[in-house]
Design a protein around this motif. Structure first.
Motif, PDB file in Angstrom:
ATOM      1  N   VAL A  19      80.889  33.754-119.666  1.00  0.00           N
ATOM      2  CA  VAL A  19      79.890  32.929-120.338  1.00  0.00           C
ATOM      3  C   VAL A  19      78.678  33.779-120.716  1.00  0.00           C
ATOM      4  CG1 VAL A  19      78.238  31.037-120.025  1.00  0.00           C
ATOM      5  CG2 VAL A  19      80.585  30.779-119.239  1.00  0.00           C
ATOM      6  N   GLY A  20      78.169  33.561-121.934  1.00  0.00           N
ATOM      7  CA  GLY A  20      76.985  34.270-122.394  1.00  0.00           C
ATOM      8  C   GLY A  20      77.267  35.551-123.140  1.00  0.00           C
TER       9      GLY A  20
ATOM     10  N   THR B 249      78.872  33.872-130.033  1.00  0.00           N
ATOM     11  CA  THR B 249      78.508  33.929-128.620  1.00  0.00           C
ATOM     12  C   THR B 249      79.066  32.710-127.907  1.00  0.00           C
ATOM     13  OG1 THR B 249      76.470  35.127-129.135  1.00  0.00           O
ATOM     14  CG2 THR B 249      76.599  34.073-126.976  1.00  0.00           C
ATOM     15  N   VAL B 250      79.726  32.936-126.765  1.00  0.00           N
ATOM     16  CA  VAL B 250      80.299  31.834-125.987  1.00  0.00           C
ATOM     17  C   VAL B 250      79.272  31.413-124.933  1.00  0.00           C
ATOM     18  CG1 VAL B 250      82.704  32.401-126.403  1.00  0.00           C
ATOM     19  CG2 VAL B 250      81.513  33.581-124.596  1.00  0.00           C
ATOM     20  N   ARG B 251      78.663  30.262-125.117  1.00  0.00           N
ATOM     21  CA  ARG B 251      77.554  29.826-124.266  1.00  0.00           C
ATOM     22  C   ARG B 251      77.965  28.793-123.225  1.00  0.00           C
ATOM     23  NH1 ARG B 251      73.227  32.077-126.633  1.00  0.00           N
ATOM     24  NH2 ARG B 251      73.317  32.481-128.893  1.00  0.00           N
ATOM     25  N   GLU B 252      79.158  28.221-123.371  1.00  0.00           N
ATOM     26  CA  GLU B 252      79.605  27.201-122.440  1.00  0.00           C
ATOM     27  C   GLU B 252      81.012  27.534-121.941  1.00  0.00           C
ATOM     28  OE1 GLU B 252      79.489  23.408-124.251  1.00  0.00           O
ATOM     29  OE2 GLU B 252      77.355  23.506-124.769  1.00  0.00           O
ATOM     30  N   PRO B 253      81.262  27.324-120.635  1.00  0.00           N
ATOM     31  CA  PRO B 253      82.627  27.537-120.138  1.00  0.00           C
ATOM     32  C   PRO B 253      83.576  26.502-120.729  1.00  0.00           C
ATOM     33  CG  PRO B 253      81.256  26.521-118.447  1.00  0.00           C
ATOM     34  CD  PRO B 253      80.340  26.876-119.581  1.00  0.00           C
TER      35      PRO B 253
ATOM     36  N   VAL C 272      86.782  30.740-121.423  1.00  0.00           N
ATOM     37  CA  VAL C 272      85.413  31.165-121.144  1.00  0.00           C
ATOM     38  C   VAL C 272      85.057  30.706-119.732  1.00  0.00           C
ATOM     39  CG1 VAL C 272      83.004  31.049-121.853  1.00  0.00           C
ATOM     40  CG2 VAL C 272      84.823  30.996-123.583  1.00  0.00           C
ATOM     41  N   GLU C 273      84.709  31.652-118.855  1.00  0.00           N
ATOM     42  CA  GLU C 273      84.443  31.340-117.452  1.00  0.00           C
ATOM     43  C   GLU C 273      83.081  31.857-117.030  1.00  0.00           C
ATOM     44  OE1 GLU C 273      87.552  32.598-114.868  1.00  0.00           O
ATOM     45  OE2 GLU C 273      89.158  31.874-116.170  1.00  0.00           O
ATOM     46  N   GLY C 274      82.417  31.086-116.166  1.00  0.00           N
ATOM     47  CA  GLY C 274      81.086  31.459-115.712  1.00  0.00           C
ATOM     48  C   GLY C 274      81.093  32.563-114.675  1.00  0.00           C
TER      49      GLY C 274
END
Length: 213
Positions: free
Chosen positions: A116-117, A176-180, A203-205
């Motif tokens: 994420v991010g 940009t991947v902002r959310e899991p 997408v993982e935090g």
């Protein structure tokens, strides 16, 4: 027209043929040469600039510059400092699944994982005989027949419905991947995603680094 009969036939290009453009063939009854209006000679066609660019092959991705940062196999690298993932996607590579594949995988056969991010720099090219495109959609089955709305802002290539050909320059996407969440990287040309042209994007935090497996 003016007392003479004509027959015009519209013909489209073929997936497997060498001639990719469309054509209109015009025939006139009673004209010299058996009634057919002859097409331009090869010499006159060659005289026109940029009639047909040389085709790119399935190995065209070898022409790209080397992936920067830490390599994760053949199609991915990343930079931990800038938090950027470099991803290379090739449609129809090697003719796998009749061309309905990315990097030789189809129907979710490979999973791209991104923390994420982080930002994704995606370079998409086409090595198939038919046009393809790329976009990121939600992981929800059954797939829409013609996906056109990206689940992540900016995660969509050009000409998503009509696709790019093997003769076109590669598409460059950055998002940009902002959310899991769970997503799919799919082809937006109608029918292609439903035919298996999609892979997974997760997408993982808590992910320490990007992965491609």
């Amino acid at each position: 027209l003016d007392g003479k009969q004509y027959i015009a036939v519209a013909a489209g290009g073929s997936r497997y043929g060498d001639l990719k453009g469309n054509a209109i063939l015009l025939f006139a009854l009673g004209s010299p040469g058996g009634g057919a209006v002859r097409p331009p000679s090869p010499a006159s066609t060659a005289a026109r600039p940029n009639v047909e660019a040389p085709p790119r092959t399935a190995g065209a991705y070898a022409e790209f510059s080397p992936l920067p940062g830490t390599r994760v196999g053949e199609f991915m690298s990343y930079d931990s400092t800038s938090r950027v993932v470099h991803l290379r996607m090739i449609g129809g590579m090697g003719g796998v699944q009749g061309g309905m594949s990315f990097n030789g995988k189809h129907d979710g056969g490979v999973t791209v994982s991104v923390p994420v991010g982080w930002s994704v720099q995606l370079q998409f090219s086409n090595a198939d005989k038919v046009p393809h495109s790329v976009l990121v959609i939600r992981d929800s089955l059954p797939l829409p027949p013609a996906p056109a709305t990206p689940a992540i802002p900016g995660a969509i290539g050009t000409r998503v419905a009509s696709g790019i050909t093997a003769r076109d320059a590669a598409d460059q996407l950055r998002f940009t991947v902002r959310e899991p969440g769970r997503y799919l990287i799919a082809c937006g040309v109608p029918g292609h995603a439903a035919s298996g042209m999609w892979i997974r994007l997760v997408v993982e935090g808590g992910l320490a680094r990007p992965g491609y497996r």
